[in-house]
Design an enzyme around this catalytic site. Sequence first.
Site, PDB file in Angstrom:
ATOM      1  N   GLY A 199       0.846  -1.203   0.000  1.00 17.45           N
ATOM      2  CA  GLY A 199       0.000   0.000   0.000  1.00 17.45           C
ATOM      3  C   GLY A 199       0.874   1.243   0.000  1.00 17.45           C
ATOM      4  O   GLY A 199       0.505   2.282   0.557  1.00 17.45           O
ATOM      5  N   GLY A 232      -0.223   4.936  -0.848  1.00 19.64           N
ATOM      6  CA  GLY A 232      -1.379   5.497  -0.156  1.00 19.64           C
ATOM      7  C   GLY A 232      -1.024   6.667   0.748  1.00 19.64           C
ATOM      8  O   GLY A 232       0.130   7.104   0.842  1.00 19.64           O
ATOM      9  N   GLN A 233      -2.035   7.156   1.452  1.00 20.01           N
ATOM     10  CA  GLN A 233      -1.863   8.319   2.329  1.00 20.01           C
ATOM     11  C   GLN A 233      -0.761   8.059   3.354  1.00 20.01           C
ATOM     12  O   GLN A 233       0.092   8.908   3.595  1.00 20.01           O
ATOM     13  CB  GLN A 233      -3.188   8.637   3.050  1.00 20.01           C
ATOM     14  CG  GLN A 233      -3.133   9.922   3.861  1.00 20.01           C
ATOM     15  CD  GLN A 233      -4.333  10.106   4.773  1.00 20.01           C
ATOM     16  OE1 GLN A 233      -5.156   9.206   4.937  1.00 20.01           O
ATOM     17  NE2 GLN A 233      -4.441  11.263   5.391  1.00 20.01           N
ATOM     18  N   ASP A 290       2.699  -1.759  -4.424  1.00 18.54           N
ATOM     19  CA  ASP A 290       1.321  -1.284  -4.589  1.00 18.54           C
ATOM     20  C   ASP A 290       0.796  -1.828  -5.917  1.00 18.54           C
ATOM     21  O   ASP A 290       1.552  -2.416  -6.703  1.00 18.54           O
ATOM     22  CB  ASP A 290       1.266   0.259  -4.572  1.00 18.54           C
ATOM     23  CG  ASP A 290      -0.083   0.786  -4.071  1.00 18.54           C
ATOM     24  OD1 ASP A 290      -0.125   1.423  -3.005  1.00 18.54           O
ATOM     25  OD2 ASP A 290      -1.101   0.542  -4.751  1.00 18.54           O
ATOM     26  N   TYR A 295     -15.641  -2.767   6.016  1.00 19.01           N
ATOM     27  CA  TYR A 295     -14.290  -2.354   6.417  1.00 19.01           C
ATOM     28  C   TYR A 295     -14.044  -2.709   7.891  1.00 19.01           C
ATOM     29  O   TYR A 295     -13.023  -3.315   8.241  1.00 19.01           O
ATOM     30  CB  TYR A 295     -14.160  -0.853   6.184  1.00 19.01           C
ATOM     31  CG  TYR A 295     -12.871  -0.221   6.648  1.00 19.01           C
ATOM     32  CD1 TYR A 295     -11.656  -0.528   6.047  1.00 19.01           C
ATOM     33  CD2 TYR A 295     -12.867   0.718   7.688  1.00 19.01           C
ATOM     34  CE1 TYR A 295     -10.479   0.083   6.460  1.00 19.01           C
ATOM     35  CE2 TYR A 295     -11.703   1.335   8.102  1.00 19.01           C
ATOM     36  CZ  TYR A 295     -10.508   1.017   7.490  1.00 19.01           C
ATOM     37  OH  TYR A 295      -9.346   1.620   7.904  1.00 19.01           O
ATOM     38  N   LYS A 316     -11.447  -5.316   9.672  1.00 14.68           N
ATOM     39  CA  LYS A 316     -10.459  -4.883  10.662  1.00 14.68           C
ATOM     40  C   LYS A 316     -10.559  -5.727  11.938  1.00 14.68           C
ATOM     41  O   LYS A 316      -9.540  -6.131  12.489  1.00 14.68           O
ATOM     42  CB  LYS A 316     -10.642  -3.389  10.974  1.00 14.68           C
ATOM     43  CG  LYS A 316     -10.197  -2.471   9.839  1.00 14.68           C
ATOM     44  CD  LYS A 316      -8.724  -2.667   9.502  1.00 14.68           C
ATOM     45  CE  LYS A 316      -8.222  -1.717   8.445  1.00 14.68           C
ATOM     46  NZ  LYS A 316      -6.853  -2.004   7.990  1.00 14.68           N
TER      47      LYS A 316
HETATM   48  P1  NAD Z   1      -4.970   4.526   1.086  1.00 16.54           P
HETATM   49  O1  NAD Z   1      -6.295   4.182   0.506  1.00 16.54           O
HETATM   50  O2  NAD Z   1      -4.495   5.914   0.986  1.00 16.54           O
HETATM   51  O3  NAD Z   1      -3.863   3.573   0.470  1.00 16.54           O
HETATM   52  C1  NAD Z   1      -4.058   2.202   0.325  1.00 16.54           C
HETATM   53  C2  NAD Z   1      -3.134   1.717  -0.766  1.00 16.54           C
HETATM   54  O4  NAD Z   1      -3.351   0.323  -0.923  1.00 16.54           O
HETATM   55  C3  NAD Z   1      -3.422   2.383  -2.134  1.00 16.54           C
HETATM   56  O5  NAD Z   1      -2.241   2.944  -2.654  1.00 16.54           O
HETATM   57  C4  NAD Z   1      -3.925   1.231  -2.994  1.00 16.54           C
HETATM   58  O6  NAD Z   1      -3.504   1.315  -4.352  1.00 16.54           O
HETATM   59  C5  NAD Z   1      -3.281   0.026  -2.305  1.00 16.54           C
HETATM   60  N1  NAD Z   1      -4.010  -1.209  -2.588  1.00 16.54           N
HETATM   61  C6  NAD Z   1      -5.347  -1.397  -2.575  1.00 16.54           C
HETATM   62  N2  NAD Z   1      -5.633  -2.653  -2.926  1.00 16.54           N
HETATM   63  C7  NAD Z   1      -4.454  -3.273  -3.157  1.00 16.54           C
HETATM   64  C8  NAD Z   1      -4.103  -4.581  -3.562  1.00 16.54           C
HETATM   65  N3  NAD Z   1      -5.043  -5.505  -3.821  1.00 16.54           N
HETATM   66  N4  NAD Z   1      -2.792  -4.891  -3.700  1.00 16.54           N
HETATM   67  C9  NAD Z   1      -1.834  -3.950  -3.474  1.00 16.54           C
HETATM   68  N5  NAD Z   1      -2.108  -2.690  -3.107  1.00 16.54           N
HETATM   69  C10 NAD Z   1      -3.415  -2.361  -2.949  1.00 16.54           C
HETATM   70  O7  NAD Z   1      -4.997   4.034   2.604  1.00 16.54           O
HETATM   71  P2  NAD Z   1      -4.187   4.626   3.846  1.00 16.54           P
HETATM   72  O8  NAD Z   1      -4.990   5.724   4.414  1.00 16.54           O
HETATM   73  O9  NAD Z   1      -2.778   4.862   3.488  1.00 16.54           O
HETATM   74  O10 NAD Z   1      -4.332   3.402   4.857  1.00 16.54           O
HETATM   75  C11 NAD Z   1      -3.331   2.430   5.013  1.00 16.54           C
HETATM   76  C12 NAD Z   1      -3.776   1.467   6.093  1.00 16.54           C
HETATM   77  O11 NAD Z   1      -4.063   2.190   7.302  1.00 16.54           O
HETATM   78  C13 NAD Z   1      -5.064   0.702   5.761  1.00 16.54           C
HETATM   79  O12 NAD Z   1      -4.988  -0.590   6.305  1.00 16.54           O
HETATM   80  C14 NAD Z   1      -6.130   1.489   6.472  1.00 16.54           C
HETATM   81  O13 NAD Z   1      -7.232   0.696   6.794  1.00 16.54           O
HETATM   82  C15 NAD Z   1      -5.385   1.917   7.725  1.00 16.54           C
HETATM   83  N6  NAD Z   1      -6.004   3.073   8.347  1.00 16.54           N
HETATM   84  C16 NAD Z   1      -5.967   4.287   7.760  1.00 16.54           C
HETATM   85  C17 NAD Z   1      -6.566   5.379   8.360  1.00 16.54           C
HETATM   86  C18 NAD Z   1      -6.560   6.740   7.739  1.00 16.54           C
HETATM   87  O14 NAD Z   1      -7.221   7.658   8.271  1.00 16.54           O
HETATM   88  N7  NAD Z   1      -5.831   6.956   6.658  1.00 16.54           N
HETATM   89  C19 NAD Z   1      -7.223   5.205   9.590  1.00 16.54           C
HETATM   90  C20 NAD Z   1      -7.289   3.930  10.155  1.00 16.54           C
HETATM   91  C21 NAD Z   1      -6.647   2.868   9.539  1.00 16.54           C
HETATM   92  N1  SER Z   2      -9.893   6.985   8.228  1.00 15.06           N
HETATM   93  C1  SER Z   2     -10.449   5.690   8.060  1.00 15.06           C
HETATM   94  C2  SER Z   2     -11.740   5.751   7.332  1.00 15.06           C
HETATM   95  O1  SER Z   2     -12.415   6.752   7.449  1.00 15.06           O
HETATM   96  C3  SER Z   2     -10.675   5.061   9.413  1.00 15.06           C
HETATM   97  O2  SER Z   2     -10.170   3.790   9.399  1.00 15.06           O
HETATM   98  O3  SER Z   2     -12.088   4.811   6.663  1.00 15.06           O
END
Ligand code: NAD
Ligand code: SER
Length: 321
Positions: A8, A11-12, A34, A143, A147
């Site tokens: 990933g 991603g963010q 990714d 989701y 989790k």
């Molecule tokens: P994001 O959506 O910004 O990035 C996720 C990345 O995963 C993307 O670049 C996407 O291309 C990649 N991806 C999706 N499916 C895929 C696959 N099948 N194979 C390979 N890559 C794949 O998400 P994020 O915000 O960076 O979150 C990362 C992790 O943190 C996740 O597990 C998310 O649940 C967790 N999380 C994030 C937040 C938040 O606020 N950003 C909060 C709680 C938990």
């Molecule tokens: N920031 C995430 C969402 O809104 C929480 O896991 O999905």
Amino acid sequence: MSRTLVTGANGQIGSELVDLLRERHGPDRVVGLDLNSPTARNGQSRTGPFVTADVRDRDALAQVMSEHDVEAIYHLASLLSATGEEHPDRTWDVNTGGLKHVLDLAREHNVQVFWPSSIAVFGPSTPKNNTPQQTVLDPTTMYGVTKRSGELLCRYYHRRFGVDVRSLRYPGLISYKTEPGGGTTDYAVDMYRRAAAGADYTCFLRSDTRLPMMYMPDALRATLALMDADGDALTVRDSYNVDALSFSPKELVAALQERVPGFTCTYEPDARQQIADHWPASIDDRAARADWGWAPEYDLDAMTEDMLSHLRSETPANQEG
Ligand code: NAD
Ligand code: SER
């Protein structure tokens, strides 16, 4: 040469974590993975190895692990809450299937794993304020279901097979480098971006929807601190609660209006309101504080100052000047 793998990576979180880990360990020692190659839209520098692969493909993951002699995985690839409700089957397959592959390979190769959970594990019967570490977990989104299932899988692999897997229940994460990828807490980042650009904002949540949030530098610090912690000190092996800030859209609007005079926000709640209504407003993170010394650094004012200064410096007018 052994390496760290970040799935990933575009991603963010991944785009920032890859850069941070490359600063720590050296560019060659961190592999990004990714579905697609990094683009100009995500902040990740392209200074080290990168693999395009699908985490549902166990063989592809196994090949990356062997080729790069992977010793630690930050497994971030996932679909988030709002996208998850649009594509529940895919969300189950990516989130749960991908994690299962990672845990199986970690067991085989003796690899340390970080995997993020979320406040989405909580639900309507969970106490809403100061939500305890051990409490009712009744997620209502696909989701959240993935989790909570993932948390149980992590704990099982630790107890049964000794896999050193560690996890945080991140709140909504706020950052300026890479845009968020389809979550319910994304409104906050959207609002910052609009305000910094001198535009107004229409919020998809009600003005009084209070949710737990965290600034990205705190989230990255928490992640690395947990991975560096003495394993014997960790009493939670499903996923740690971590708290930083809690605010509602109207409180964020007020913080922005102090710094961006004339900024206004209107409210048009959509389907994401129902998701947010089932999540906590604030989190009890005493276990994380006691076990590995967690303490956030950013409050709403400090985060708002920092977000605006970075977002304003990115606007075309400032780049030209
Ligand atoms: P994001 O959506 O910004 O990035 C996720 C990345 O995963 C993307 O670049 C996407 O291309 C990649 N991806 C999706 N499916 C895929 C696959 N099948 N194979 C390979 N890559 C794949 O998400 P994020 O915000 O960076 O979150 C990362 C992790 O943190 C996740 O597990 C998310 O649940 C967790 N999380 C994030 C937040 C938040 O606020 N950003 C909060 C709680 C938990
Ligand atoms: N920031 C995430 C969402 O809104 C929480 O896991 O999905």
